[in-house]
Design a protein around this motif. Sequence first.
Motif, PDB file in Angstrom:
ATOM      1  N   LEU A  99      -1.043   0.496   7.788  1.00 18.78           N
ATOM      2  CA  LEU A  99      -1.338   1.912   7.989  1.00 18.78           C
ATOM      3  C   LEU A  99      -0.112   2.799   7.805  1.00 18.78           C
ATOM      4  CD1 LEU A  99      -3.776   1.777  11.045  1.00 18.78           C
ATOM      5  CD2 LEU A  99      -4.321   1.880   8.605  1.00 18.78           C
ATOM      6  N   ALA A 100       1.037   2.202   7.550  1.00 17.86           N
ATOM      7  CA  ALA A 100       2.235   2.992   7.275  1.00 17.86           C
ATOM      8  C   ALA A 100       2.125   3.631   5.899  1.00 17.86           C
ATOM      9  CB  ALA A 100       3.469   2.102   7.349  1.00 17.86           C
ATOM     10  N   THR A 101       2.963   4.650   5.637  1.00 19.07           N
ATOM     11  CA  THR A 101       2.986   5.187   4.274  1.00 19.07           C
ATOM     12  C   THR A 101       3.484   4.079   3.348  1.00 19.07           C
ATOM     13  OG1 THR A 101       5.156   6.109   4.748  1.00 19.07           O
ATOM     14  CG2 THR A 101       3.284   7.596   4.905  1.00 19.07           C
ATOM     15  N   PRO A 102       2.851   3.884   2.178  1.00 21.81           N
ATOM     16  CA  PRO A 102       3.111   2.709   1.346  1.00 21.81           C
ATOM     17  C   PRO A 102       4.573   2.493   0.940  1.00 21.81           C
ATOM     18  CG  PRO A 102       1.083   3.749   0.667  1.00 21.81           C
ATOM     19  CD  PRO A 102       1.688   4.663   1.688  1.00 21.81           C
ATOM     20  N   LEU A 103       5.352   3.542   0.769  1.00 18.46           N
ATOM     21  CA  LEU A 103       6.745   3.335   0.370  1.00 18.46           C
ATOM     22  C   LEU A 103       7.572   2.704   1.487  1.00 18.46           C
ATOM     23  CD1 LEU A 103       7.561   6.537  -1.722  1.00 18.46           C
ATOM     24  CD2 LEU A 103       7.190   4.193  -2.541  1.00 18.46           C
ATOM     25  N   GLN A 104       7.001   2.581   2.682  1.00 13.48           N
ATOM     26  CA  GLN A 104       7.700   1.899   3.760  1.00 13.48           C
ATOM     27  C   GLN A 104       7.685   0.386   3.575  1.00 13.48           C
ATOM     28  OE1 GLN A 104       5.614   4.526   7.006  1.00 13.48           O
ATOM     29  NE2 GLN A 104       7.428   3.615   7.946  1.00 13.48           N
ATOM     30  N   TYR A 105       6.752  -0.112   2.747  1.00  9.81           N
ATOM     31  CA  TYR A 105       6.675  -1.572   2.584  1.00  9.81           C
ATOM     32  C   TYR A 105       6.558  -2.028   1.121  1.00  9.81           C
ATOM     33  CZ  TYR A 105       1.616  -0.626   2.417  1.00  9.81           C
ATOM     34  OH  TYR A 105       0.372  -0.139   2.098  1.00  9.81           O
ATOM     35  N   HIS A 106       6.625  -1.094   0.175  1.00  5.00           N
ATOM     36  CA  HIS A 106       6.618  -1.537  -1.226  1.00  5.00           C
ATOM     37  C   HIS A 106       7.552  -0.660  -2.050  1.00  5.00           C
ATOM     38  CE1 HIS A 106       4.343   1.749  -3.165  1.00  5.00           C
ATOM     39  NE2 HIS A 106       4.500   1.098  -4.298  1.00  5.00           N
ATOM     40  N   THR A 107       7.970  -1.204  -3.210  1.00  9.09           N
ATOM     41  CA  THR A 107       8.907  -0.508  -4.083  1.00  9.09           C
ATOM     42  C   THR A 107       8.427  -0.586  -5.527  1.00  9.09           C
ATOM     43  OG1 THR A 107      10.716  -1.235  -2.647  1.00  9.09           O
ATOM     44  CG2 THR A 107      11.315  -0.361  -4.813  1.00  9.09           C
ATOM     45  N   PRO A 108       8.291   0.541  -6.234  1.00 10.42           N
ATOM     46  CA  PRO A 108       7.982   0.496  -7.672  1.00 10.42           C
ATOM     47  C   PRO A 108       9.147  -0.150  -8.427  1.00 10.42           C
ATOM     48  CG  PRO A 108       7.567   2.681  -6.754  1.00 10.42           C
ATOM     49  CD  PRO A 108       8.350   1.924  -5.729  1.00 10.42           C
ATOM     50  N   LYS A 109       8.833  -1.032  -9.372  1.00 10.06           N
ATOM     51  CA  LYS A 109       9.870  -1.753 -10.112  1.00 10.06           C
ATOM     52  C   LYS A 109       9.548  -1.768 -11.609  1.00 10.06           C
ATOM     53  CE  LYS A 109      12.852  -3.368  -8.444  1.00 10.06           C
ATOM     54  NZ  LYS A 109      14.131  -2.734  -8.048  1.00 10.06           N
ATOM     55  N   LEU A 110      10.558  -2.134 -12.404  1.00 13.76           N
ATOM     56  CA  LEU A 110      10.342  -2.331 -13.841  1.00 13.76           C
ATOM     57  C   LEU A 110       9.463  -3.565 -14.053  1.00 13.76           C
ATOM     58  CD1 LEU A 110      13.895  -1.792 -15.403  1.00 13.76           C
ATOM     59  CD2 LEU A 110      12.146  -0.088 -14.860  1.00 13.76           C
ATOM     60  N   PRO A 111       8.715  -3.625 -15.164  1.00 13.56           N
ATOM     61  CA  PRO A 111       7.919  -4.815 -15.456  1.00 13.56           C
ATOM     62  C   PRO A 111       8.780  -6.083 -15.416  1.00 13.56           C
ATOM     63  CG  PRO A 111       7.329  -3.049 -16.954  1.00 13.56           C
ATOM     64  CD  PRO A 111       8.513  -2.562 -16.181  1.00 13.56           C
TER      65      PRO A 111
END
Length: 471
Positions: free
Chosen positions: A402-414
């Motif tokens: 339920l946290a804002t997603p950037l608290q547990y994931h990171t956009p990355k290069l392919p």
Amino acid sequence: MALRTYRYRLYPTKAQERLFEQTLDPCRWVYNQTLEVRKTAWEERQESLSLYDTNKLLTPWKKGHPWLKVAFSQALQDAQERVDLAFKAFFRRVKAGETLGYPRFRGQHRYDSWTYPQFGFSLETEHGRVNLSKIGTVKIVLHRLRGNPQEPPRGPVGHHRRRCSMKLGFVSAILPDLSLEEVVQFAASEGFDCVELMCWPKGKAERRYAGVTHIDVVGFTEADATRVRDLVGSAGVSISGLGYYPNPLAPDPNEAAVYIEHLKLVIRAAAMLGVNLVNTFIGRDWTRSVEDNWPRFREVWKPLVQFAEAQGVRIAIENCPMLFTRDEWPGGKNLAYCPAIWRRMFEEIPSKNFGLNFDPSHLVWQRINYVKPLREFADRIFHMHAKDARVDQERLDDVGILATPLQYHTPKLPGLGDVDWGQLFSVLTDVGYDGPVCIEVEDRAYEKTLESRKAALRQSARFLRQFLASQ
């Protein structure tokens, strides 16, 4: 006398493949313009135009659009003949009381062949080569020949069909400090096939990656369209789609109206360019449920899709939830974030001009299988974004889902995240996807300088090319 068709495989060079693609664009443009002229003549004047009538339009069209001369003249005539045959088949079905099927406009990946009806080609059987006007000498494998190997070919020869191969490109939003000319030059120098060009209104951006204007669609004219087509055509690069990602369902109706009107301008520009694809968001009032947003979705998007259909343009909706910052909490600013909603969208608006700009990374952090939808929605995937995402399980264990997603994931290069690209491309080839795959850089580790962002595109391209047979 019965006519036989022989099909042979061509082995063009990379440069010739680009010439093939550049030839298809003028043919498709002529097809769509011819269809529009005949449709308008009947709707406005009840006048039925013949093939001869439309053939006379080719000369002024070439004068007004010099880029049409890229294609062999008889290939353009053949495009008009296809329209004529489509109308004849339509009226034949009307007379027979069958299902009608009115002739339709062709999008970028729905016109995949051209023909040399009489001239413009020659076959060198001894050397395994075919000479094609405007293309050059292409290697051909003649696994079987007509009765006399020396007999020159007759009839419709030189028919080219696109191979089922994807086109590698990138999203221009990561290069906001470059002009359109510089973006296209970079794409060509790095061997990219296509670019998704951003079309935001000029002005201050509201968020990262927004506010980038590589094509200004306000006041966009035929002269502007010709300039852009000539630019990308001379570079051997195509436009995968025009991109504009606002919130058309914003709770403030005045704000939403501004977004919708600009989106219509983007759609018109896509039609003028012959790109015929616009990538965008559905939008959402993030303070309300999906169910409460649905009447507004229906009210806004049914006429928008109808507007795009009338222009011969397809709309591809990206599946990003737009749920990253506090001002987007709790619902996010894009309704189309999961397969259940896509299914409902397409049931509500079944138009074949309404589809997806599929990004697997957004499903990764939602813990949704990103491969399974490729089969169910194969005919709705018009465009793809190549972006990865890494879920930090320790952080997720700490802050919860339920946290804002950037608290547990990171956009990355392919290749630097959790997407299994081999599995993804394996299924894409199985379902016959042959559209654009555009790298979208949102990895903060590569954003500091222009050179680091260019390096990110190069690194991503090197990784993805191992999965693309034609690369």
